[in-house]
Design a protein around this motif. Structure first.
Motif, PDB file in Angstrom:
ATOM      1  N   LEU A  11      19.972   8.733  31.911  1.00 29.68           N
ATOM      2  CA  LEU A  11      20.671   8.276  30.654  1.00 29.68           C
ATOM      3  C   LEU A  11      19.774   8.474  29.383  1.00 29.68           C
ATOM      4  N   MET A  12      19.069   8.166  29.596  1.00 28.59           N
ATOM      5  CA  MET A  12      17.610   8.538  28.203  1.00 28.59           C
ATOM      6  C   MET A  12      18.308  10.225  28.263  1.00 28.59           C
ATOM      7  N   GLN A  30      18.737   1.616  38.936  1.00 32.42           N
ATOM      8  CA  GLN A  30      19.591   2.352  37.862  1.00 32.42           C
ATOM      9  C   GLN A  30      20.389   0.639  37.073  1.00 32.42           C
ATOM     10  N   ILE A  31      21.524   1.285  36.271  1.00 29.95           N
ATOM     11  CA  ILE A  31      22.090   0.056  35.785  1.00 29.95           C
ATOM     12  C   ILE A  31      23.752   0.954  36.027  1.00 29.95           C
ATOM     13  N   SER A  65      22.106   5.991  36.536  1.00 34.25           N
ATOM     14  CA  SER A  65      20.456   5.929  36.724  1.00 34.25           C
ATOM     15  C   SER A  65      19.991   5.833  35.209  1.00 34.25           C
ATOM     16  N   LYS A  66      19.305   4.782  34.938  1.00 34.99           N
ATOM     17  CA  LYS A  66      17.929   4.858  33.698  1.00 34.99           C
ATOM     18  C   LYS A  66      18.079   5.752  32.798  1.00 34.99           C
ATOM     19  N   TYR A  67      16.746   6.276  34.030  1.00 41.06           N
ATOM     20  CA  TYR A  67      16.430   7.234  33.257  1.00 41.06           C
ATOM     21  C   TYR A  67      17.653   8.943  33.025  1.00 41.06           C
ATOM     22  N   SER A  71      10.289   1.180  32.546  1.00 41.67           N
ATOM     23  CA  SER A  71      11.081   0.545  32.039  1.00 41.67           C
ATOM     24  C   SER A  71      12.527   1.466  32.646  1.00 41.67           C
ATOM     25  N   LEU A  72      12.217   2.980  32.956  1.00 45.67           N
ATOM     26  CA  LEU A  72      13.250   3.818  33.140  1.00 45.67           C
ATOM     27  C   LEU A  72      13.218   3.849  34.613  1.00 45.67           C
ATOM     28  N   GLN A  73      13.206   3.575  35.548  1.00 45.01           N
ATOM     29  CA  GLN A  73      13.402   3.471  36.486  1.00 45.01           C
ATOM     30  C   GLN A  73      14.411   2.549  37.178  1.00 45.01           C
TER      31      GLN A  73
END
Lengths: 250, 353, 286
Positions: free
Chosen positions: C140-141, C127-128, C136-138, C123-125
């Motif tokens: 962002l986290m 891009q959005i 990258s989602k990661y 779920s963290l891999q």
């Protein structure tokens, strides 16, 4: 005649605190000038400004009529302005012999010699011997300074200044905390200074001040309150108010 | 009074110059060192390494032990000298090693001169960071300009000519050892002379109390620049020796680990009396061998442990073992060495009652 | 361009979480802890082990990284560091370098020298796309987590008792003791939190920075730069410094790959020349 030392509107601020405000001093050649004032009046700040340890916020310092406000501390020493410290500033790991030898070498311009062995110049050696005698340091000359008794350290503190052959000597409470015997020695040596040496003395002990000075400035809260001959200053009601109004901490 | 002064004068002169007199233990030390040329012919490769470490540590002692400047990047000058010697030899600019050594040393000294202004101001902490930063910067540069330095692979193809045009470097390292030892000895004698001069004593004074030093007319900054430059030159010569004796120069010479190791070498032997780096180098090298025997590859762990223990036990006590030697030297030569204690600790303790 | 900015910010925030503990020990406790990166490495490896080999959820791994690094920090602080606080800077440096060397060798011995990466959940891999920028989602986290931590730190230092006690303990240990503050406990607590945050940063950064035994040495200079440029008087200054450093580093590597870290080192040295005193020791009137 050009005064030896003159300050013009000297100011020092630490953040919002004004430690020295519009200080104007004038010392003629050979003057015996005392700077007095209650604790925290800014006396040591003035010395630090004069010697270049601190940079003034504004104002000028003139030595023999030349502006030295931006001259490095060590160069001021070479120009003949020498100080002693209220709290001993010594070379704890060196002996009195070496400390004095260093000061004399620097004055003679041989302090930067990097190939000549220390202690092979007869001019330096004779002078060290003379200083050790004058300040009763002969018996401890080869001890590490850090382990000397306080009285001897104090004598060395003054001797170091003398080793620089000052034309203008700034004494910051030279006799503070010294046992009586050494105190007399220190005062006698200061009294025996040649007439052409100018002295600015900071002192709490009014006996010393009035027996020594021919002019007195009173500093209160970083500002010059009064300046004049001893008798005049002693009579001044403002000075009396300052010293009576606060705890007299001589 | 004048007469009294005269009689003191001879005594004073004697006391002051006694510091500079060679003592029996010192002479013995060097006799032993030179004897190893004949006594330990099959150990010359290791001994050469020791000599190089000794010279490198000696250069650090000049700034740390005598002027009180802490450096975390002294390898910058070592590595710079190493590459300089490598380049001179590789491109045939200067074929004769002694001349190349001098040029490499001077190059490092120039680098030292320019970087010295960065360490003048500020606290011990800023000095640490600046020295560290300079070393890292150089390493980064050496890594990037790999066409010049060989980058991560090191500088290959260095050929060193015969020393003075006569003595070829041999496989067993005989020439290399004699050559390195003589360089160390000559530079040591010069360093010894420097620290016993008025200039050298003024450095001790600055380290002790720089406020007072300025108040007796010592140009503090100028003196620090001078000794930093000299020390950089010494480190450069050490690096150049490594290149010349191994015909190789690499990024390792600039690495942080090297700066840390040289600190350790000096601390083991004790700073502030010139022999600390030399003695430390001997111990360091043998300890290195011994530890590598127990756990090859992980000897860094033991190095770290030693550092931690040295600090926890107290450096004063660790290097205390050299005190009998120095006391002996003291008695024989009437020379009182500077104490190797709390470098960089508060420098204003001299005048406390 | 904007992606670089985004990556730089994420990287900078990560650096901040990694380095803020150092900023506190250095600025407030006046201690040079060159081994700070070792705590980050510890957190990183612990999280990596728990997530990759024990199958622990990633989020829990992060929490574990924080607490284990904090525990190690507290332990070492009480047993070892406490003896070194009053020693000279040279001693502090030797001591903490020694710790770094030991940590590096120990990790090398136990897990080997190869670079390792932590397994991050699917779920963290990826891009959005936000307004045409690939994020990258990661990362962002990372920005989210680090942002929250920064806010909490700021609040904690301003509001909580630990904050004021710490400041009192630092200003004057004797007076603080007289006021009934347990100076030792305050220092230990601070040190533990700083180490814990480093550990968390190490775990978070394992994906971006990679994890190998030389981690503490490799990133030591980055932490020092953050503290150098940012100073130590507040949380915000090192935070800004971290962000700037992050962006400068990412951009530098992207636009001038040949120069590498050169830019950053130069910046650090220039800052040190311009403001050598004001960075660590506030100039105080004599």
């Amino acid at each position: 005649m050009t005064p030896v030392l003159e300050t013009r509107a000297l100011e020092k601020h630490f953040g919002g605190v004004v430690a020295a405000s519009q200080v104007s001093l004038r010392l003629e050649k050979g003057a015996r000038h005392a700077l007095i004032g209650p604790n925290g009046a800014g006396k040591t700040t003035i010395i630090n400004l004069l010697t270049g340890v601190l940079r003034p916020t504004s104002g000028e310092i003139l030595l023999d009529g030349k502006d030295i406000s931006h001259v490095q501390p060590y160069e001021r020493v070479r120009l003949g302005m020498v100080r002693t410290f209220q709290i001993n500033q010594l070379f704890g790991e060196l002996t009195p012999l070496e400390s004095l030898g260093l000061a004399v070498s620097e004055r003679l311009g041989t302090g930067g010699d990097w190939w000549r062995r220390f202690g092979t110049r007869s001019s330096v050696i004779d002078e060290i011997g003379d200083l050790l005698e004058r300040f009763s340091l002969v018996d401890v000359m080869r001890e590490e300074t850090a382990i000397l008794p306080y009285g001897k350290q104090r004598l060395l503190e003054i001797a170091l200044a003398f080793a620089c052959r000052p034309r203008l000597l700034l004494l910051d409470e030279p006799a503070a905390g010294v046992p009586d015997l050494e105190r007399q020695e220190i005062l006698a040596t200061i009294a025996a200074l040649p007439d052409d040496v100018t002295v600015l003395l900071i002192e709490h002990d009014m006996d010393i001040v009035f027996s020594f000075a021919d002019r007195i400035s009173v500093l209160v809260n970083g500002e010059m309150l009064v300046e004049g001959p001893p008798a005049e200053v002693a009579r001044d009601p403002r000075v009396r108010a300052v010293y009576l109004g606060e705890t007299f901490d001589a | 009074m004048l007469k009294a002064t005269r009689s003191h004068s001879t005594e004073i002169a004697g006391l002051l110059t006694a510091r500079a007199r060679w003592t029996v233990p010192e002479i013995a030390f060097w006799l032993v060192a030179f004897a190893t040329i004949f006594v330990l012919p099959d150990r010359h490769l290791i001994l050469t390494e020791i000599v190089i470490w000794a010279l490198f540590a000696l250069s650090l002692d000049l700034i740390l032990g005598f002027a009180g400047i802490i450096s975390l990047g002294h390898a910058a000058f070592f590595g710079f000298g190493a590459y300089a010697a490598g380049l001179l030899a590789k491109h045939g600019l200067i074929v004769e090693p002694v001349l190349a050594l001098i040029v490499a040393g001077l190059a490092s000294a120039v680098l030292g001169f320019f970087t010295s202004f960065l360490v003048l101001r500020g606290t011990d902490l800023t000095r640490l960071m600046v020295t560290l930063g300079v070393a890292l910067l150089l390493r980064e540069l050496a890594n990037r300009f790999s066409d010049l330095t060989g980058g991560a692979d090191g500088m290959q193809g260095i050929e060193i000519g015969p020393v003075l045009g006569r003595f070829d470097f041999d496989l067993y390292g005989h020439t290399a050892y004699v050559y390195s030892l003589i360089v160390l000895f000559v530079l040591f004698v010069i360093a010894r002379r420097i620290v016993r001069s008025p200039f050298g004593l003024s450095l001790l004074a600055i380290k002790d109390n720089s406020l007072r030093a300025a108040a007796v007319g010592i140009p503090v900054n100028r003196r620090l620049v001078a000794i930093y430059t000299i020390a950089a030159g010494y480190a450069g010569v050490a690096g150049a020796l490594l290149t010349q004796t191994t015909a190789f120069a690499s990024l390792e010479g600039l690495a942080f680990e090297r700066s840390a190791d040289v600190l350790l070498v000096l601390i083991i032997g004790g700073a502030g009396y010139l022999y600390g780096g030399l003695i430390g180098a001997v111990i360091f090298r043998f300890a290195h061998d011994w530890m590598a025997d127990i756990t090859p590859q992980y000897w860094q762990f033991w190095i770290g442990l030693i550092l931690v223990l040295i600090v926890l036990v107290g450096r004063e006590r660790i290097t205390g073992w050299t005190r009998p030697i120095r006391r002996l030297a003291d008695r024989l030569g009437n020379w009182r060495p500077a104490r190797p204690r709390a470098l960089g600790a508060s420098s204003r303790e001299g005048g406390e009652r | 361009m904007l992606t670089i900015l985004f990556d730089g910010i994420a990287y900078g925030m990560l650096l901040f979480v990694l380095a803020c503990g150092l900023s506190v020990t250095l600025g407030l406790m006046n201690f040079i802890n060159l081994a700070h990166g070792a705590f980050a490495m510890a957190g990183g490896y612990i999280a990596l082990y728990l997530v990759n080999h024990m199958g622990m959820p990633f989020a829990l791994g992060l929490v574990a990284a924080f607490f284990s690094a904090a525990a190690i920090g507290a332990l070492l602080e009480r047993t070892l560091y406490v003896h070194v606080y009053n020693k000279s800077p040279l001693d502090q440096v030797l001591f903490t370098i020694g710790l770094v060397f030991m940590a590096v060798a120990a990790v090398n011995y136990t897990v080997g020298s190869t670079q390792q990466f932590i397994t991050i959940p699917a779920s963290l891999q990826g891009q959005i796309q936000v307004a045409g920028i690939g994020m990258s989602k990661y990362r962002l986290m990372i920005i989210a987590i680090c942002g929250v931590i920064t806010l909490l730190l700021q609040l904690a230092l301003m509001r909580s008792r630990l904050g004021s006690q710490l400041r009192a303990a630092v200003d004057d240990q004797r007076v603080a003791r007289g006021l009934g503050i347990n100076v030792g406990a305050v220092f230990a607590g601070t040190f533990a939190i700083g180490s814990g945050l480093a550990g968390l940063g190490g775990a978070l950064g394992a994906e971006i920075l990679g994890l190998d035994p030389t981690f503490p040495l490799k990133y030591m200079i980055y932490f020092l730069i953050v503290v150098t440029i940012g100073g130590t008087s507040s949380i915000t200054a090192p935070f800004m410094a971290s962000i700037l450093l992050g962006i400068a580093d990412v951009a530098g590597k992207y636009y001038m790959p040949k120069l590498g870290a050169f830019v950053i080192y130069t910046v650090m040295i220039v800052v040190l020349i311009l403001r050598p005193q004001g960075l660590f020791a506030p100039s105080r009137p004599r």
